[in-house]
Design an enzyme around this catalytic site. Structure first.
Site, PDB file in Angstrom:
ATOM      1  N   LYS A  43     -14.730   1.573  47.616  1.00 30.35           N
ATOM      2  CA  LYS A  43     -15.200   0.246  48.028  1.00 30.35           C
ATOM      3  C   LYS A  43     -16.682   0.252  48.405  1.00 30.35           C
ATOM      4  O   LYS A  43     -17.446  -0.617  47.974  1.00 30.35           O
ATOM      5  CB  LYS A  43     -14.348  -0.261  49.178  1.00 30.35           C
ATOM      6  CG  LYS A  43     -12.915  -0.456  48.745  1.00 30.35           C
ATOM      7  CD  LYS A  43     -12.076  -1.140  49.780  1.00 30.35           C
ATOM      8  CE  LYS A  43     -10.619  -1.106  49.357  1.00 30.35           C
ATOM      9  NZ  LYS A  43     -10.373  -1.645  48.016  1.00 30.35           N
ATOM     10  N   ASN A 190      -8.682 -10.605  52.339  1.00 31.51           N
ATOM     11  CA  ASN A 190      -7.922 -11.342  51.322  1.00 31.51           C
ATOM     12  C   ASN A 190      -6.695 -11.922  52.038  1.00 31.51           C
ATOM     13  O   ASN A 190      -6.519 -11.717  53.249  1.00 31.51           O
ATOM     14  CB  ASN A 190      -7.593 -10.446  50.122  1.00 31.51           C
ATOM     15  CG  ASN A 190      -6.634  -9.326  50.472  1.00 31.51           C
ATOM     16  OD1 ASN A 190      -5.901  -9.408  51.456  1.00 31.51           O
ATOM     17  ND2 ASN A 190      -6.626  -8.267  49.683  1.00 31.51           N
ATOM     18  N   ASP A 258     -15.044  -6.097  46.308  1.00 31.53           N
ATOM     19  CA  ASP A 258     -16.284  -5.353  46.590  1.00 31.53           C
ATOM     20  C   ASP A 258     -17.487  -6.118  46.040  1.00 31.53           C
ATOM     21  O   ASP A 258     -18.551  -6.145  46.663  1.00 31.53           O
ATOM     22  CB  ASP A 258     -16.221  -3.960  45.962  1.00 31.53           C
ATOM     23  CG  ASP A 258     -14.942  -3.225  46.345  1.00 31.53           C
ATOM     24  OD1 ASP A 258     -14.392  -3.522  47.424  1.00 31.53           O
ATOM     25  OD2 ASP A 258     -14.490  -2.379  45.554  1.00 31.53           O
ATOM     26  N   ALA A 288     -16.468 -11.016  37.983  1.00 36.06           N
ATOM     27  CA  ALA A 288     -15.975  -9.625  38.073  1.00 36.06           C
ATOM     28  C   ALA A 288     -14.584  -9.462  37.466  1.00 36.06           C
ATOM     29  O   ALA A 288     -14.318  -8.461  36.795  1.00 36.06           O
ATOM     30  CB  ALA A 288     -15.956  -9.187  39.536  1.00 36.06           C
TER      31      ALA A 288
HETATM   32  O1  RIB Z   1     -11.827  -2.090  45.614  1.00 36.36           O
HETATM   33  C1  RIB Z   1     -11.707  -1.294  44.465  1.00 36.36           C
HETATM   34  C2  RIB Z   1     -11.792   0.136  44.836  1.00 36.36           C
HETATM   35  O2  RIB Z   1     -10.707   0.421  45.691  1.00 36.36           O
HETATM   36  C3  RIB Z   1     -11.641   1.060  43.670  1.00 36.36           C
HETATM   37  O3  RIB Z   1     -12.873   1.409  43.084  1.00 36.36           O
HETATM   38  C4  RIB Z   1     -10.847   2.209  44.240  1.00 36.36           C
HETATM   39  O4  RIB Z   1     -11.547   3.404  44.282  1.00 36.36           O
HETATM   40  C5  RIB Z   1     -10.399   1.777  45.636  1.00 36.36           C
HETATM   41  O5  RIB Z   1     -11.119   2.352  46.654  1.00 36.36           O
END
Ligand code: RIB
Length: 320
Positions: A43, A190, A258, A288
């Protein structure tokens, strides 16, 4: 000379192993997938990548192991210019790994092995505090809960001393202490995380509005609940705003949260208002989910700007 504010991202750094599937496996079943990919993820890594992609200096604070997976995780970040000087290497430990399956429609499933993300020594803790203390004015701190809470608390305390905005992405939906909530001035849950934090089941915009208002503590905090249908419900200064994102054909939701956090933080670091940041983040996460992989789904400025006009402020009233 004045330095540009940066986005400081604290949390997980992972090697992602993604496979697409036609459906979820049944218990005990071996299912054949396709389009296997080894990717950079985690993240905090994704947030830093997103900020840098928008041209804002980003620094990543996290832990990797002393294995080849660390390169899988870090190389794309190095390529784009993220400052990795605050990334620790844990000896005799594998890098964090996420095993991700993506069914049609994009509602991914992730199994995470925390590995190095769970190993923070006193020196690593000291270092992140120093990084935050010496960051340019008006920098923004973003953190997730895929690393030990003592890490995020230390970073948030140092950021609070500097008067920086502190953004908590309470993901995954683990317990978050009151202390960390108190240290955070913006929360980006969320619906599942919002329910965990508020006790209110979030099923749609009105219930998200109720949960956001409950978590906002009379306007002391800004709460932005990201909806699975796109867009978000924002409670800022005690006022609710409903932002509806454009309808898109989602193929992979991995990392969309993210992207949301990275864009939100970047827009704040550039001096935009919270409402403008939420609008940009909603536009960006709509982009995304149309791409496979977390960092491949990070839009650039042109792609965010192109979708801004498609995010609508809607007049829903959660208490009609
Ligand atoms: O939010 C997505 C991420 O969550 C991924 O890249 C994975 O590694 C987890 O940490």
């Amino acid at each position: 000379m004045l330095h540009q504010p940066k986005v400081i991202s604290v949390g997980s750094i992972n090697a992602d192993f993604q496979v697409r599937v036609d459906r979820r496996p049944e218990p005990g079943e071996t299912l054949t997938g396709h389009h296997f990919a080894r990717l950079s993820g985690g993240k905090a890594a994704n947030v830093a990548f997103q900020a840098q992609q928008l041209g804002t200096p980003a620094q990543l604070l996290g832990c990797v192991g002393d294995d080849d997976l660390a390169e899988q995780a870090l190389e794309p970040l190095r390529q784009i210019g993220v400052d990795l000087s605050g990334v620790n290497v844990a000896p005799d430990c594998p890098t964090g790994v996420s095993m991700i399956n993506v069914p049609p429609g994009g509602a991914k499933g992730i199994v995470l092995a925390e590995n190095a993300n769970a190993t923070w020594g006193p020196e690593a803790l000291h270092n992140i505090v120093e990084v935050v203390r010496s960051a340019p004015s008006n920098s923004v701190l973003v953190y997730d809960v895929e690393v030990p809470e003592e890490v995020t608390k230390a970073a948030a305390e140092a950021a609070a001393e500097r008067g920086f905005t502190r953004i908590l992405d309470p993901s995954p939906a683990n317990a978050v202490s009151d202390e960390l909530l108190d240290l955070s001035n913006i929360l980006l849950p969320n619906p599942v995380e919002a329910k965990k934090l508020s006790g209110i089941k979030v099923e749609d915009a009105p219930t998200a509005g109720r949960a956001a208002a409950a978590l906002a503590r009379g306007g002391a905090k800004t709460i932005c609940i990201k909806l699975y249908t796109g867009g978000c419900v924002l409670c800022h200064n005690g006022v609710l705003h409903f932002l509806r994102a454009p309808n898109v054909d989602a193929v992979d939701t991995t990392g969309a949260g993210d992207v949301f956090a990275g864009v939100f933080a970047t827009w704040l670091s550039k001096g935009n208002t919270v409402l403008e940041a939420a609008r940009a983040a909603s536009a960006a996460s709509a982009y995304a989910v149309t791409q496979y992989g977390s960092q491949a789904g990070c839009p650039d400025n042109r792609e965010v700007e192109a979708r801004l006009g498609e995010v609508q402020l809607t007049p829903h009233d959660p208490n009609p």
